[in-house]
Each structure stands twice: as C-alpha cells, then as structure tokens.
Design a protein around this motif. Structure first.
Motif: not given
Length: 630
Positions: A154, A156, A183, A185, A190, A193, A195-196, A199, A487, A492
């Motif tokens: 991940l 950050h 961030k 998660w 998820m 990809s 992604q968080a 943020s 995840c 995606k």
C-alpha cells in the motif's frame, strides 16, 4: 490464550482455523462404564428374582412364560432396553427356556468393555488426518505459522510511515506519516489498485506519531507532534480534541492538559472511553472521551534524583490495570491505574540513559513485557521479577523514536524491525523465540527502515510500515483470514466510456452563438426585450438647476462668476506667455481705442520714447560704479 477475558476482548477464541477434533479415548471410556453399569443392574435383578423363587413354596405347577425368550433379545438388554428386561425377568422367574449365553456373563462383558479401549484401524482413520498432522507440525515449529508467503504493498506517500493501526475486526487499516497525512484503507472495499478511500490532515502541519483503534473499533486515537491529541471516527471526522494546558504553570498537575509535544498514546483495552498519552512536558495523562476539557489523571515520571523525566512511549497492560512508560533516562516505570503517586514497578537501568525507548508491549498472558530501546536492543521483562531482564538481543539498529515490537498471537514469537541508513542495506523484520530469544526467522522488507509492525490475531496477517512511505501486508492464502485476501482477488474497476458516434465540426470563433448577433424577427419583441434590459431602459437624469446637489455641479446661471468661468473654460488661447498675449491686442487698441484713449484724446500729450542707441552710448560713458550689474 487461556484467559477468557482476553479472548472476548480480542474477538477470537483460537488462533487460525482449526479442524474439529474428537477425544476418542474419553468416548470409549464413557461407553465402557455405561455398559458395565447396565450389565451389573441386569445381574442384580436376576439374583433377586432367583432368591424370591427359592423363598416361595413349591405347588407342583410350572408357570408358563408369556413370551418366548430369544438370545437376541437378551443380547440387546445390556445396551439399554430396561423395560424389556423387566418384562422378561418377571415372565421367566422359573428360569424356563435356554440358558443365558456365555458371551453375556459378567466376566465376558467386562473383558469386552476393556477390549474396547484399544484403538482400531477405523479409529485411526477417524482421528489421524493429514490436517491434524500438519497442525501438529506447526505447533512444534512456530516459524511455519508465520504468514509470509504472499504480500501486498500500500503506497501511503513519499515520506516515513510513522503510525499504523488496525481495527479489532480487521476490516480497516489506518496509516499516518511524516507528510502529515492520515489515510484510511478498507480491505472489503478496495480492488487490486489498492487505493485508500480517504486522505486527510487532522493535525495540520504536525507529524503523526501514533494511530490506534479503540477496543470496539468505532473511534481512532490520533497522536501527533502537537500538544493536543484528537479522536476521529471511522471515517476520519473529528469527534474530540483534548484540552491544552497552561505552559506558564510550573506544577503540571494543575494544568488541564499537556503543554508540550506528544510522544505516544494508547487506548484502554477494556474501557472504550479511556486512553492515555505521554508528552515532553514530563507527564503521562489519562483521558475520558466524555470530558475533553480536562484530563482524568496525571502520572509524573521521576529520575533517581527526583527530577522530571520525559516519557517517550506509554502502554496499558492487557488487563488494563497497569500503565507503563519508558523515559529518556533509560528507566521503565509502571503505575497502578488508580494509584498515581508511587510506581508499582520500576527499573532505572532498563536501557541506556539519553536514548529514546520506542515501544513497550505486553504479552497476551500478561506476564512478560517487551521493550524496544533506542540503544539498538530489545529486552523482555518478567512482571513478577522486574529487576533483571529475562532476555536481551543486541545489534538491532533503531534510529526512529517509534520503532515497534509485538508478540505473535500464540505468544511464542517476538517481532521487531530494524533501521538502516539510506543506501546502506535493507530493513528487516526479525522474529525471536520468546523463551530462548533465538533469532528464528527474518524477512527483508525493503531498502528502507522497518518502523511499525503489527500482527493481527484474528486475520493472522502482519502489517509493516517502512521509511520510504510504504505499508506492506504479509499473509498466507490458507492460514490467514479475510483482510488482504479480499482485495487482491478483485479486478481493477474500468472507467466507464460512453460509446457514441460523433461527427467533427469546424467552427470559426465569431460563428459561435455568444458572438453572433441574433436576427430580429419582430420589432415589438425587440422593444419588449429592450424594456427588460436595465441598461437600455434606463431614463436619463434631468439637468441640475441651481448650485448643484448630490455631488453634481449645476449649470452656469446669470451670475458674473458663472459667466467668467464659462468663458475661461471656452477660451482656447494659450496664455503661457502673458506679454505676447497683451501685445496681440496692441494694434487693435491703437487704431480703435475704446476704453481709456478716447477720454484723453484732447489732453493726452504725444508720447516720446527714448532712443535705444543713445541709451547704450550713455551707459558706456558712465563710470564703472554707476553701471548696473547684469
């Protein structure tokens, strides 16, 4: 793991998913005892019936049985049909019929029951499976239980990941770093990809020091470089902010909160509203979420000379009864939660004075404390004898004041990370045997320092925060549950593209509607449109009569001053040279005199002007002292 309170708080009853097992020896023992008891009751009834038959007088007649006795019916009697046994005993009181088979005698029943204790081939098939053999091997070798076969990364940010937290259910992960960012998660939400979903910067321009979910997982404790800790909800919105103390008061117990930078914080393991923080002001304070205006209790670490000592990290014990803090003078001080004056345990020489002890972690059984020192060591302490460490491991570089250490869920391993300088090697995650402190296993994480590490007992997954802005999750496809496994299997999401047939147009700039004048179809409609236009339908203001009003100057009237002002304004002549302006009217005044000359025509003498040449000659004849200085 044997404590039911710990299992209830952590939300699990065992480590990993284990196959259901049966104790065959206990089952056979219970069956044997039941069979012996029932056979004993049958034999006692037979004896009582025989005794009653001998005591009754003989009449010379034989009683006939109501039903025929069969060996199979008798064979079923020890298993549990007592009603049929009673009928057969009453009907066959004279013992008429075939004798009892020898296989059902008391000795034979006991021998058969004893023989049932021996395992058979079918019992082995039931009890010994491949899964149990593998689990037995895993129990013997704790290294095989480390879930490091797969990993996900991940991202950050670009700076150090200095805080890491996972909720008790293992559904959400929160990361914080030196870039002031936090961030969130969500493993279930998820896709591949990674992604968080949120943020934020909860503490503005302060580095994040610690992030931790509460025991119920509904709020997050955020400790940053400021003097005020914050509590966020699961979506990152602020719920509470601790009060700030008065920095001009010497006695820190008299202030409402911390007055200097925070170093760490932790939630109470059983009381969901209580948490503890430590600061550079030399205090450890407990807080209640329901009262954000003032702290709940204050603990003051002291050196051996009684001076103030700065705590670098703090933690609760597993049962929540003790509060431990490590200080910059190398000491570890532990208080009873309800007694804030004197320490319950303390060790002045736990680590090298002047170094920042970065982490304190209690084992799951509550008898061992692990400390990660800034002197490149990790030590374990027995809470029953706190004078000397149980084990010590050296040569473990630590250059960050928040490097973690934690116990494995089965309490057999101790995990910590190592720090490296840029370009001087790779950061490692090390696994030690808790009892012998032998280094059993290591994982090369990345080419930066390994700072935060977390081994979740419910997911059986290891989370790691590094110095180059990465958060890695290690898991095993079989031994681990949910978490990262949810995840990585999702593809995606593709961006939705509308498939339409378009035609290209060439448009000149002044052909656009905003530049093109609309064609007038009707005069009446145009007038109605102009009437709605405030500029075109504006009535002009009338001229101002009189001296003027509202900042507007009135028109010239009949006064002399207004007439002269008008003429001066309309005069276009250039009056820059006044002599030329006067001489311009000399010829006209001489030919047509109007003002002064006609009145003195008869009496005015002829003007005689001096000759210019004669004047110059006279000036030359004059003495020097009479000449004018030019």
């Amino acid at each position: 793991m044997d404590d039911p309170d710990i299992g209830a708080v952590m939300g699990f009853s065992g480590f990993g998913k284990k196959a259901r097992t049966f104790d065959l020896e206990a089952i056979f023992e219970q069956t044997r005892r039941t069979a012996i008891e029932r056979s004993r009751k049958v034999l006692e009834k037979e004896q009582t019936a025989a005794e009653s038959l001998q005591s009754t007088p003989c009449t010379g007649k034989l009683s006939t049985p109501t039903r025929k006795e069969h060996p199979e019916a008798i064979a079923r009697s020890p298993v549990g049909d007592e009603s049929e046994n009673e009928d057969s005993d009453s009907s066959s009181s004279d013992l008429i019929g075939p004798p009892v088979p020898s296989s059902l005698s008391r000795l034979s029943v006991e021998e058969q029951a004893n023989a049932a204790d021996l395992p058979t081939s079918s019992d082995k098939l039931l009890g010994d499976t491949d899964e149990e053999e593998e689990e037995d091997d895993d129990d013997d070798n704790p290294v095989k239980r480390i879930p490091d076969s797969h990993e996900i990364t991940l991202i950050h940010g670009k700076k150090t990941v200095s805080a890491l937290g996972l909720d008790p259910s293992g559904a959400r992960l929160v990361t914080g770093g030196y870039d002031y960012e936090v961030k969130l998660w969500d493993f279930a939400g998820m896709d591949a990809s990674l992604q968080a979903f949120r943020s934020l910067q909860p503490c503005e321009c302060h580095q994040i020091k610690s992030l931790q979910y509460s025991a119920t997982g509904d709020v997050i404790l955020c400790v940053a470089g400021s003097a005020q800790a914050k509590v966020l909800d699961r979506d990152g919105f602020q719920v509470m902010e601790c009060a700030k103390g008065d920095q001009y008061i010497v006695d820190q117990a008299k202030t409402k909160g911390h007055t200097a930078m925070l170093n760490g914080g932790a939630w109470h393991p059983k009381i969901k509203e209580e948490f503890v923080t430590c600061s550079n002001d030399g205090t450890v304070r407990t807080w209640d979420m329901n009262n954000e205006k003032k702290h709940k209790n204050v603990f003051k670490p002291r050196t051996a000379q009684g001076k103030r000592s700065i705590p670098t990290t703090c933690a609760y014990s597993r049962d929540g009864k003790l509060i431990a803090a490590a200080c910059q003078d190398g000491s570890i001080q532990i208080w009873d939660r309800n007694m804030n004056v004197h320490t319950k345990f303390h060790n002045r020489q736990a680590h090298v004075p002047g170094s920042d002890t970065s982490c304190l972690s209690f084992s799951y059984d509550g008898t061992t404390l692990a400390s990660r020192g800034g002197d490149d060591t990790i030590k374990t302490w027995d809470m029953r004898n706190f004078r000397n460490p149980l084990n010590v491991a050296t040569d473990l570089p630590n250059i960050f004041p928040m490097t973690d250490c934690c116990f494995s869920p089965d309490d057999k391993l101790l995990v910590t990370g190592t720090s490296v300088r840029k370009g001087q090697g790779s950061g490692k995650l090390l696994f030690f045997n808790r009892e012998t402190f032998q280094r059993l296993y290591e994982i090369e994480v990345t080419d930066a320092s390994v700072i935060r590490c977390l081994w979740h007992p419910k997911l059986n997954q290891i989370m790691v925060g590094t110095g180059n802005g990465l958060a890695k999750v290690y898991y095993h496809p079989v031994k681990s549950q949910r978490g990262a496994k949810l995840c990585v299997v999702k593809t995606k999401r593709k961006a939705k593209q509308s498939q339409t047939v378009t035609q290209d147009y060439i448009i000149t700039p002044h052909a656009l509607p905003m530049f093109r004048e609309p064609r007038q179809k009707s005069t009446r409609k145009q007038l109605e449109k102009d009437r709605l236009d405030p500029v075109k339908s504006h009535k002009p203001e009338p001229p101002v009569s009189g001296p003027g009003r509202g900042g507007r100057v009135g028109t010239h009237g009949g006064t002399l001053s207004s007439f002269i002002v008008k003429n001066i304004a309309l005069d276009k002549t250039d009056d820059s040279n006044p002599r030329e302006a006067i001489l311009r009217h000399a010829k006209d005044a001489e030919q047509n005199p109007y003002w002064v000359a006609p009145a003195y025509v008869k009496t005015q003498p002829h003007a005689v002007f001096a000759d210019v040449e004669s004047e110059e000659e006279l000036e030359d004849d004059e003495p020097e002292w009479k000449k004018r200085k030019l």
